[in-house]
Design a protein around this motif. Structure first.
Motif, PDB file in Angstrom:
ATOM      1  N   ARG A   1      22.396  40.119  59.547  1.00 12.42           N
ATOM      2  CA  ARG A   1      22.299  41.233  60.501  1.00 12.42           C
ATOM      3  C   ARG A   1      22.461  42.562  59.779  1.00 12.42           C
ATOM      4  NH1 ARG A   1      26.613  40.373  64.967  1.00 12.42           N
ATOM      5  NH2 ARG A   1      25.674  42.343  65.691  1.00 12.42           N
ATOM      6  N   LEU A   2      23.346  42.587  58.780  1.00 13.45           N
ATOM      7  CA  LEU A   2      23.583  43.811  58.009  1.00 13.45           C
ATOM      8  C   LEU A   2      22.333  44.208  57.220  1.00 13.45           C
ATOM      9  CD1 LEU A   2      26.788  44.735  56.077  1.00 13.45           C
ATOM     10  CD2 LEU A   2      24.617  44.845  54.878  1.00 13.45           C
ATOM     11  N   LEU A   3      21.698  43.228  56.594  1.00 13.77           N
ATOM     12  CA  LEU A   3      20.476  43.514  55.835  1.00 13.77           C
ATOM     13  C   LEU A   3      19.367  44.024  56.745  1.00 13.77           C
ATOM     14  CD1 LEU A   3      20.467  40.441  53.411  1.00 13.77           C
ATOM     15  CD2 LEU A   3      21.073  42.800  52.868  1.00 13.77           C
TER      16      LEU A   3
ATOM     17  N   MET B   1      35.003  38.804  53.052  1.00 16.50           N
ATOM     18  CA  MET B   1      33.739  38.965  52.342  1.00 16.50           C
ATOM     19  C   MET B   1      33.491  40.454  52.189  1.00 16.50           C
ATOM     20  SD  MET B   1      29.908  37.426  52.975  1.00 16.50           S
ATOM     21  CE  MET B   1      30.288  35.910  52.091  1.00 16.50           C
ATOM     22  N   SER B   2      33.098  40.864  50.988  1.00 12.29           N
ATOM     23  CA  SER B   2      32.908  42.280  50.714  1.00 12.29           C
ATOM     24  C   SER B   2      31.563  42.760  51.230  1.00 12.29           C
ATOM     25  CB  SER B   2      33.002  42.537  49.210  1.00 12.29           C
ATOM     26  OG  SER B   2      31.845  42.047  48.542  1.00 12.29           O
ATOM     27  N   ALA B   3      31.400  44.089  51.257  1.00  9.46           N
ATOM     28  CA  ALA B   3      30.143  44.682  51.696  1.00  9.46           C
ATOM     29  C   ALA B   3      28.982  44.267  50.805  1.00  9.46           C
ATOM     30  CB  ALA B   3      30.271  46.200  51.712  1.00  9.46           C
ATOM     31  N   ALA B   4      29.288  43.922  49.549  1.00  5.50           N
ATOM     32  CA  ALA B   4      28.245  43.481  48.619  1.00  5.50           C
ATOM     33  C   ALA B   4      27.925  42.000  48.764  1.00  5.50           C
ATOM     34  CB  ALA B   4      28.678  43.772  47.180  1.00  5.50           C
ATOM     35  N   GLY B   5      28.620  41.309  49.669  1.00  6.88           N
ATOM     36  CA  GLY B   5      28.344  39.889  49.898  1.00  6.88           C
ATOM     37  C   GLY B   5      29.138  38.960  49.001  1.00  6.88           C
ATOM     38  N   HIS B   6      30.201  39.465  48.364  1.00  7.38           N
ATOM     39  CA  HIS B   6      31.021  38.627  47.496  1.00  7.38           C
ATOM     40  C   HIS B   6      32.209  38.059  48.278  1.00  7.38           C
ATOM     41  CE1 HIS B   6      28.484  40.195  44.509  1.00  7.38           C
ATOM     42  NE2 HIS B   6      29.151  41.292  44.209  1.00  7.38           N
ATOM     43  N   ILE B   7      32.636  36.861  47.894  1.00  6.47           N
ATOM     44  CA  ILE B   7      33.787  36.220  48.529  1.00  6.47           C
ATOM     45  C   ILE B   7      35.049  36.797  47.922  1.00  6.47           C
ATOM     46  CG2 ILE B   7      34.964  34.029  48.954  1.00  6.47           C
ATOM     47  CD1 ILE B   7      32.183  32.681  48.496  1.00  6.47           C
ATOM     48  N   MET B   8      35.870  37.451  48.741  1.00 12.57           N
ATOM     49  CA  MET B   8      37.100  38.084  48.264  1.00 12.57           C
ATOM     50  C   MET B   8      38.291  37.165  48.521  1.00 12.57           C
ATOM     51  SD  MET B   8      36.684  42.088  49.391  1.00 12.57           S
ATOM     52  CE  MET B   8      37.074  41.742  51.105  1.00 12.57           C
ATOM     53  N   LEU B   9      39.072  36.903  47.484  1.00 13.65           N
ATOM     54  CA  LEU B   9      40.290  36.109  47.598  1.00 13.65           C
ATOM     55  C   LEU B   9      41.477  36.998  47.262  1.00 13.65           C
ATOM     56  CD1 LEU B   9      39.175  32.760  45.883  1.00 13.65           C
ATOM     57  CD2 LEU B   9      39.109  33.382  48.310  1.00 13.65           C
ATOM     58  N   GLY B  10      42.299  37.280  48.263  1.00  8.19           N
ATOM     59  CA  GLY B  10      43.472  38.125  48.064  1.00  8.19           C
ATOM     60  C   GLY B  10      44.505  37.443  47.180  1.00  8.19           C
TER      61      GLY B  10
ATOM     62  N   LEU C   1      34.910  47.729  50.679  1.00  4.49           N
ATOM     63  CA  LEU C   1      34.861  47.501  52.121  1.00  4.49           C
ATOM     64  C   LEU C   1      34.591  46.033  52.415  1.00  4.49           C
ATOM     65  CD1 LEU C   1      32.632  50.535  53.207  1.00  4.49           C
ATOM     66  CD2 LEU C   1      35.124  50.393  53.264  1.00  4.49           C
ATOM     67  N   THR C   2      35.120  45.560  53.541  1.00  5.86           N
ATOM     68  CA  THR C   2      34.767  44.215  53.990  1.00  5.86           C
ATOM     69  C   THR C   2      33.400  44.268  54.648  1.00  5.86           C
ATOM     70  OG1 THR C   2      35.743  44.516  56.188  1.00  5.86           O
ATOM     71  CG2 THR C   2      37.197  43.695  54.416  1.00  5.86           C
ATOM     72  N   LEU C   3      32.814  43.108  54.817  1.00 14.26           N
ATOM     73  CA  LEU C   3      31.497  43.030  55.448  1.00 14.26           C
ATOM     74  C   LEU C   3      31.542  43.620  56.856  1.00 14.26           C
ATOM     75  CD1 LEU C   3      28.736  41.797  54.545  1.00 14.26           C
ATOM     76  CD2 LEU C   3      29.301  39.813  55.933  1.00 14.26           C
ATOM     77  N   GLU C   4      32.620  43.326  57.582  1.00 11.50           N
ATOM     78  CA  GLU C   4      32.748  43.830  58.957  1.00 11.50           C
ATOM     79  C   GLU C   4      32.830  45.360  58.969  1.00 11.50           C
ATOM     80  OE1 GLU C   4      35.189  39.928  58.821  1.00 11.50           O
ATOM     81  OE2 GLU C   4      34.674  41.606  57.517  1.00 11.50           O
TER      82      GLU C   4
END
Length: 484
Positions: free
Chosen positions: A303-305, A270-279, A330-333
């Protein structure tokens, strides 16, 4: 007599061409390894603009190298390229190109050589890279002007020969090509037919892509489906077919995607923008794991928000934002760790910002900078390692300018949208868009100048405003925003 002279000349020219191409394609790749290492887009993950420029330039360079290896290929148009070159020790370089604070420099050069060896040497020399390793290859790596042998030496005809016979002087042609700067009209005249052919060939796939995107978005109730990079239409259709098969095989794992955006990119998560990333290189097993982890991702996003809100409170109400087009993916983590580290530093410093004194302003966090700056679009670019006292002084000093830039940004976005619509209608374009690395100011300037021209070539075309001239594999025309 004239026939005999022409026959001899043709034999000599053919021999010269065969002689000059003693460097094989594999040898060329090996010789260019230092260059590829210095400019490869994968090393520019923190710099999306520079990454995209290098991706585009590598595509054009690869096309140039492929053409050199085609039998009988004779059309050698000078090709101008720009690369961002990574530097290990920027301070020790004697090259005069401007360095950025991130350890790379911009290099522009024009290729006009007619053989692989000269092209390889030109590339390496232009980027101030060593050419010593080329000597070890099984080729004659000395420049042509240093060749002493008279065996099979090409004949240099007197200028009167070309005047008398009417044949074209190759040296004069090359000099003329180098002097003539590519213009928009001349480039469109040369490439319009090729673009139309590719576009017509891609139309069925484009319709298929649109159908698949609409069906999957409706079935999964997605907000959008995007692609991080400019893959071809066939590649995108293949990715959507893969997602469609996963939906059929495991419909239960896709219950938590409602309202989300799916982005096909280089890695899954999951990206920093909250999108689902599929490699795109991952198999269904990896995608399945991502969908199964979505509930946990959503908890981390909350938690990020909350963390962003706390940082905002400590900095007088300034809004923490993440801009996909300007920041690395960036990933969410990864983004959570960045925010958390910055928050702890701010909390310990206890900066005396008045509550809500900076409301309406925006900032992004960057991990590859050491000094804060103000972007032309109005947001502050704050390093995660920035000294809190220096940060406070900088924000106070630049607050009014930031508000003016934000207001100008809103006006520019309205103007840009209007000009895109007007240009699309004026030239009967099927689509007009820009690369993320092209700013709104550049797009506005480009469209204003386009509207002053008469361009019948563009009817029904897909036009991309970029930094270079190129025809994409699906027929999209790419032109530089500062075209001549």
């Amino acid at each position: 007599f004239y026939y005999f002279v022409r026959l001899c000349l043709d034999k000599i020219l053919l021999q010269c061409i065969l002689q000059s191409r003693t460097l094989s394609g594999a040898d060329a790749i090996n010789a260019l390894r230092p260059f590829y290492f210095a400019v490869h887009p994968d090393f520019f993950g923190q710099h999306p603009k520079e990454r995209e420029v290098n991706e585009n330039s590598l595509k054009r360079l690869n096309g140039y190298l492929e053409n050199l290896q085609k039998p009988g290929f004779r059309s050698f148009k000078p090709t101008q390229l720009t690369f961002y070159v990574r530097e290990r020790e920027p301070n020790s370089s004697n090259v005069q190109e401007p360095f950025s604070a991130s350890g790379f420099r911009a290099v522009s050069f024009t290729l006009h050589t007619r053989d692989l060896l000269s092209t390889v040497l030109d590339i390496l020399n232009s980027c101030s890279l060593s050419t010593e390793h080329v000597q070890s290859l099984n080729v004659n790596s000395q420049p042509h002007k240093e060749a002493k042998s008279t065996v099979n030496r090409p004949i240099k005809w007197d200028k009167t020969y070309y005047s008398f016979t009417g044949f074209k002087d190759p040296e004069e042609e090359l000099e003329q090509a180098q002097r003539v700067e590519t213009t928009l009209l001349s480039w469109l005249d040369d490439n319009e037919a090729s673009a139309v052919k590719k576009l017509k060939k891609s139309l069925p796939l484009r319709k298929e892509l649109e159908r698949l995107k609409i069906e999957l978005s409706h079935e999964l109730q997605l907000s959008d489906i995007r692609w991080q990079r400019s893959w071809g239409i066939a590649h995108r259709c293949s990715q959507l077919h893969s997602l469609g098969r996963l939906v059929q095989q495991r419909p239960e794992i896709l219950e938590n995607v409602k309202g989300r955006t799916v982005v096909f990119t280089d890695r899954s998560g999951m990206s920093a923008a909250g999108h689902i990333m599929l490699g795109t290189m991952d198999v269904h097993h990896h995608w399945t794991k991502i969908f199964e982890r979505l509930p946990n991702y959503y908890k981390l996003q909350k938690r990020l928000l909350l963390l962003e809100d706390r940082i905002s409170q400590l900095l007088g109400g300034i809004q923490v934002i993440y801009i996909e087009e300007l920041q690395p993916l960036l990933t969410l983590e990864e983004y959570f760790e960045t925010l958390n580290s910055f928050y702890n530093k701010l909390r310990d410093s206890r900066l005396p910002f008045h509550p809500r004194s900076l409301r309406g302003l925006q900032m992004i966090l960057e991990s590859d900078r050491y000094a804060p700056s103000l972007h032309e679009l109005g947001h502050f670019m704050i390093p995660t390692v920035c000294d809190p006292a220096a940060l406070q002084w900088f924000i106070f000093a630049k607050a009014q300018e930031a508000r003016e830039n934000l207001k100008r940004k809103e006006e520019m976005m309205i103007t840009e949208k209007e000009l895109i619509n007007t240009s699309t209608e004026r030239f009967s374009l099927d689509r007009l868009y820009k690369e993320p690395s092209v700013s709104s100011a550049q797009m506005i300037d480009c469209c204003k100048r386009l509207l002053e021209e008469s361009l019948p070539y563009l009817q029904g075309m897909h036009l991309c405003i970029s930094h270079f001239y190129s025809v994409l594999q699906d027929g999209d025309l790419c032109i530089p925003w500062n075209w001549k």
